[in-house]
Design a protein around this motif. Structure first.
Motif, PDB file in Angstrom:
ATOM      1  N   LYS A 144      24.126  27.727  43.165  1.00  0.00           N
ATOM      2  CA  LYS A 144      22.779  28.098  43.614  1.00  0.00           C
ATOM      3  C   LYS A 144      22.495  27.521  44.997  1.00  0.00           C
ATOM      4  CE  LYS A 144      17.893  27.399  42.543  1.00  0.00           C
ATOM      5  NZ  LYS A 144      16.917  26.777  41.596  1.00  0.00           N
ATOM      6  N   GLU A 145      22.804  26.254  45.185  1.00  0.00           N
ATOM      7  CA  GLU A 145      22.558  25.603  46.471  1.00  0.00           C
ATOM      8  C   GLU A 145      23.393  26.239  47.582  1.00  0.00           C
ATOM      9  OE1 GLU A 145      23.463  21.568  45.561  1.00  0.00           O
ATOM     10  OE2 GLU A 145      21.497  21.141  44.677  1.00  0.00           O
ATOM     11  N   LYS A 146      24.627  26.620  47.251  1.00  0.00           N
ATOM     12  CA  LYS A 146      25.512  27.248  48.223  1.00  0.00           C
ATOM     13  C   LYS A 146      24.972  28.607  48.650  1.00  0.00           C
ATOM     14  CE  LYS A 146      29.517  27.943  50.387  1.00  0.00           C
ATOM     15  NZ  LYS A 146      29.927  27.196  51.592  1.00  0.00           N
ATOM     16  N   VAL A 147      24.508  29.390  47.688  1.00  0.00           N
ATOM     17  CA  VAL A 147      23.963  30.717  47.990  1.00  0.00           C
ATOM     18  C   VAL A 147      22.739  30.605  48.897  1.00  0.00           C
ATOM     19  CG1 VAL A 147      22.802  32.735  47.002  1.00  0.00           C
ATOM     20  CG2 VAL A 147      24.857  31.824  45.913  1.00  0.00           C
ATOM     21  N   ILE A 148      21.829  29.683  48.560  1.00  0.00           N
ATOM     22  CA  ILE A 148      20.623  29.486  49.373  1.00  0.00           C
ATOM     23  C   ILE A 148      21.001  29.082  50.792  1.00  0.00           C
ATOM     24  CG2 ILE A 148      18.566  28.039  49.674  1.00  0.00           C
ATOM     25  CD1 ILE A 148      18.368  27.912  46.624  1.00  0.00           C
ATOM     26  N   TYR A 149      21.969  28.182  50.909  1.00  0.00           N
ATOM     27  CA  TYR A 149      22.413  27.692  52.217  1.00  0.00           C
ATOM     28  C   TYR A 149      23.028  28.824  53.040  1.00  0.00           C
ATOM     29  CZ  TYR A 149      25.296  25.154  55.612  1.00  0.00           C
ATOM     30  OH  TYR A 149      25.891  24.708  56.765  1.00  0.00           O
ATOM     31  N   GLU A 150      23.902  29.625  52.405  1.00  0.00           N
ATOM     32  CA  GLU A 150      24.580  30.697  53.119  1.00  0.00           C
ATOM     33  C   GLU A 150      23.597  31.787  53.547  1.00  0.00           C
ATOM     34  OE1 GLU A 150      27.659  30.780  54.130  1.00  0.00           O
ATOM     35  OE2 GLU A 150      28.304  28.941  53.162  1.00  0.00           O
ATOM     36  N   LEU A 151      22.644  32.132  52.690  1.00  0.00           N
ATOM     37  CA  LEU A 151      21.657  33.155  53.031  1.00  0.00           C
ATOM     38  C   LEU A 151      20.773  32.705  54.187  1.00  0.00           C
ATOM     39  CD1 LEU A 151      20.526  34.503  49.538  1.00  0.00           C
ATOM     40  CD2 LEU A 151      21.833  35.717  51.284  1.00  0.00           C
ATOM     41  N   GLU A 152      20.489  31.421  54.244  1.00  0.00           N
ATOM     42  CA  GLU A 152      19.674  30.884  55.329  1.00  0.00           C
ATOM     43  C   GLU A 152      20.390  31.013  56.671  1.00  0.00           C
ATOM     44  OE1 GLU A 152      16.562  29.336  57.388  1.00  0.00           O
ATOM     45  OE2 GLU A 152      16.590  29.926  55.272  1.00  0.00           O
ATOM     46  N   LYS A 153      21.710  30.925  56.664  1.00  0.00           N
ATOM     47  CA  LYS A 153      22.486  31.006  57.902  1.00  0.00           C
ATOM     48  C   LYS A 153      22.757  32.453  58.329  1.00  0.00           C
ATOM     49  CE  LYS A 153      25.743  27.894  58.644  1.00  0.00           C
ATOM     50  NZ  LYS A 153      25.134  26.922  59.569  1.00  0.00           N
ATOM     51  N   LEU A 154      22.434  33.400  57.454  1.00  0.00           N
ATOM     52  CA  LEU A 154      22.627  34.811  57.786  1.00  0.00           C
ATOM     53  C   LEU A 154      21.379  35.338  58.487  1.00  0.00           C
ATOM     54  CD1 LEU A 154      24.772  37.064  57.327  1.00  0.00           C
ATOM     55  CD2 LEU A 154      23.426  37.760  55.332  1.00  0.00           C
ATOM     56  N   PRO A 155      21.500  35.869  59.712  1.00  0.00           N
ATOM     57  CA  PRO A 155      20.337  36.369  60.443  1.00  0.00           C
ATOM     58  C   PRO A 155      19.544  37.405  59.656  1.00  0.00           C
ATOM     59  CG  PRO A 155      22.217  36.201  61.910  1.00  0.00           C
ATOM     60  CD  PRO A 155      22.737  35.948  60.517  1.00  0.00           C
ATOM     61  N   LEU A 156      18.253  37.458  59.902  1.00  0.00           N
ATOM     62  CA  LEU A 156      17.348  38.316  59.156  1.00  0.00           C
ATOM     63  C   LEU A 156      17.714  39.788  59.237  1.00  0.00           C
ATOM     64  CD1 LEU A 156      14.749  38.548  57.483  1.00  0.00           C
ATOM     65  CD2 LEU A 156      13.462  38.674  59.633  1.00  0.00           C
ATOM     66  N   ARG A 157      18.256  40.224  60.385  1.00  0.00           N
ATOM     67  CA  ARG A 157      18.546  41.649  60.555  1.00  0.00           C
ATOM     68  C   ARG A 157      19.574  42.168  59.558  1.00  0.00           C
ATOM     69  NH1 ARG A 157      20.600  38.934  64.860  1.00  0.00           N
ATOM     70  NH2 ARG A 157      22.856  38.999  65.259  1.00  0.00           N
ATOM     71  N   TYR A 158      20.359  41.264  58.984  1.00  0.00           N
ATOM     72  CA  TYR A 158      21.351  41.685  57.984  1.00  0.00           C
ATOM     73  C   TYR A 158      20.781  41.639  56.565  1.00  0.00           C
ATOM     74  CZ  TYR A 158      24.429  40.704  61.935  1.00  0.00           C
ATOM     75  OH  TYR A 158      25.019  40.681  63.175  1.00  0.00           O
ATOM     76  N   LYS A 159      19.588  41.104  56.399  1.00  0.00           N
ATOM     77  CA  LYS A 159      19.005  40.933  55.058  1.00  0.00           C
ATOM     78  C   LYS A 159      17.827  41.862  54.811  1.00  0.00           C
ATOM     79  CE  LYS A 159      18.466  36.467  55.781  1.00  0.00           C
ATOM     80  NZ  LYS A 159      18.191  35.020  55.573  1.00  0.00           N
ATOM     81  N   LYS A 160      17.500  42.715  55.783  1.00  0.00           N
ATOM     82  CA  LYS A 160      16.364  43.615  55.619  1.00  0.00           C
ATOM     83  C   LYS A 160      16.609  44.599  54.477  1.00  0.00           C
ATOM     84  CE  LYS A 160      16.250  45.291  59.760  1.00  0.00           C
ATOM     85  NZ  LYS A 160      15.771  46.067  60.938  1.00  0.00           N
ATOM     86  N   LEU A 161      15.559  44.921  53.739  1.00  0.00           N
ATOM     87  CA  LEU A 161      15.678  45.879  52.639  1.00  0.00           C
ATOM     88  C   LEU A 161      15.841  47.298  53.159  1.00  0.00           C
ATOM     89  CD1 LEU A 161      12.964  44.521  50.156  1.00  0.00           C
ATOM     90  CD2 LEU A 161      15.440  44.246  50.028  1.00  0.00           C
ATOM     91  N   ILE A 162      15.250  47.579  54.318  1.00  0.00           N
ATOM     92  CA  ILE A 162      15.311  48.926  54.883  1.00  0.00           C
ATOM     93  C   ILE A 162      16.064  48.876  56.203  1.00  0.00           C
ATOM     94  CG2 ILE A 162      13.976  50.867  55.791  1.00  0.00           C
ATOM     95  CD1 ILE A 162      11.757  50.114  53.888  1.00  0.00           C
ATOM     96  N   ASN A 163      17.084  49.741  56.333  1.00  0.00           N
ATOM     97  CA  ASN A 163      17.901  49.851  57.539  1.00  0.00           C
ATOM     98  C   ASN A 163      18.445  48.502  58.034  1.00  0.00           C
ATOM     99  OD1 ASN A 163      17.443  52.665  57.667  1.00  0.00           O
ATOM    100  ND2 ASN A 163      15.501  52.330  58.731  1.00  0.00           N
TER     101      ASN A 163
END
Length: 199
Positions: A144-163
């Motif tokens: 869980k901690e690893k996932v949270i850490y990795e997602l935080e380091k991923l820029p927002l443009r790759y995590k958007k729900l749309i496009n």
């Protein structure tokens, strides 16, 4: 009752003076993937619950795992091979993946040959060797901690729900050259198989 009519009825009830303050009507949505659309339509929703599309692999119900041959020969003299079938082209040779970051955010991954020395962070680790586990499996808390850490380091443009933007993954120069050389050899039906040691 159709969805749009249902929402109008609920909205009128929520705004009605006949509904006392301690009798609030709460509507929970669970149509994962359409939350933004519902909010844009001003649907009278107080919150969103966990739905089927969120907790299941709705779009890919089965994970396809296929072994692809990338090297052949005796252990001390392995040589790279690849497949050129339409829609099934593979990359030759054993691989490693390097991840690069800038300003504490991930910027790209590079796929290269296992014995290359690149500057990024190596991502692939040996889990099983000769049929035995050689890796210390993390606890659920650590995962869980690893996932949270990795997602935080991923820029927002790759995590958007749309496009969302596509995260860049590139091939190293050596791997690119190996692919070109091996393709040329296979297409020309040459018996010359390139080795790893070229640039």
């Amino acid at each position: 009752m159709k969805g749009s009519m249902f929402y109008r009825v609920i909205l009128s009830l929520k705004e009605s003076e006949d509904v006392q303050s301690d009798q609030r009507i709460r509507l929970k949505g669970k149509n994962a993937g359409k939350e933004i659309e519902l909010l844009q339509k001003r649907a009278p929703i107080d919150g969103f619950g966990v739905g089927t599309k969120l907790v299941t692999s709705y779009d890919v119900p089965a994970i396809e795992g296929v072994y692809k041959l990338v090297e052949v020969g005796p252990k001390e003299n392995m040589r790279p091979v690849m497949k050129l079938s339409k829609g099934k082209v593979t990359l030759p040779g054993r691989k490693q993946v390097w991840r690069y970051e800038r300003k504490d955010k991930y910027v790209m991954d590079v796929v290269g040959l296992h014995d290359e020395e690149l500057d990024g962070q190596k991502m692939l680790e040996r889990i099983i060797k000769n049929g035995k586990l050689v890796y210390d499996l993390p606890s659920l808390k650590e995962i869980k901690e690893k996932v949270i850490y990795e997602l935080e380091k991923l820029p927002l443009r790759y995590k958007k729900l749309i496009n969302p933007s596509t995260y860049p993954v590139k091939k190293s120069r050596r791997l690119t050259n190996l692919v070109l050389r091996l393709k040329r050899a296979l297409i020309n039906k040459s018996k010359i198989i390139p080795n790893y040691n070229f640039v």
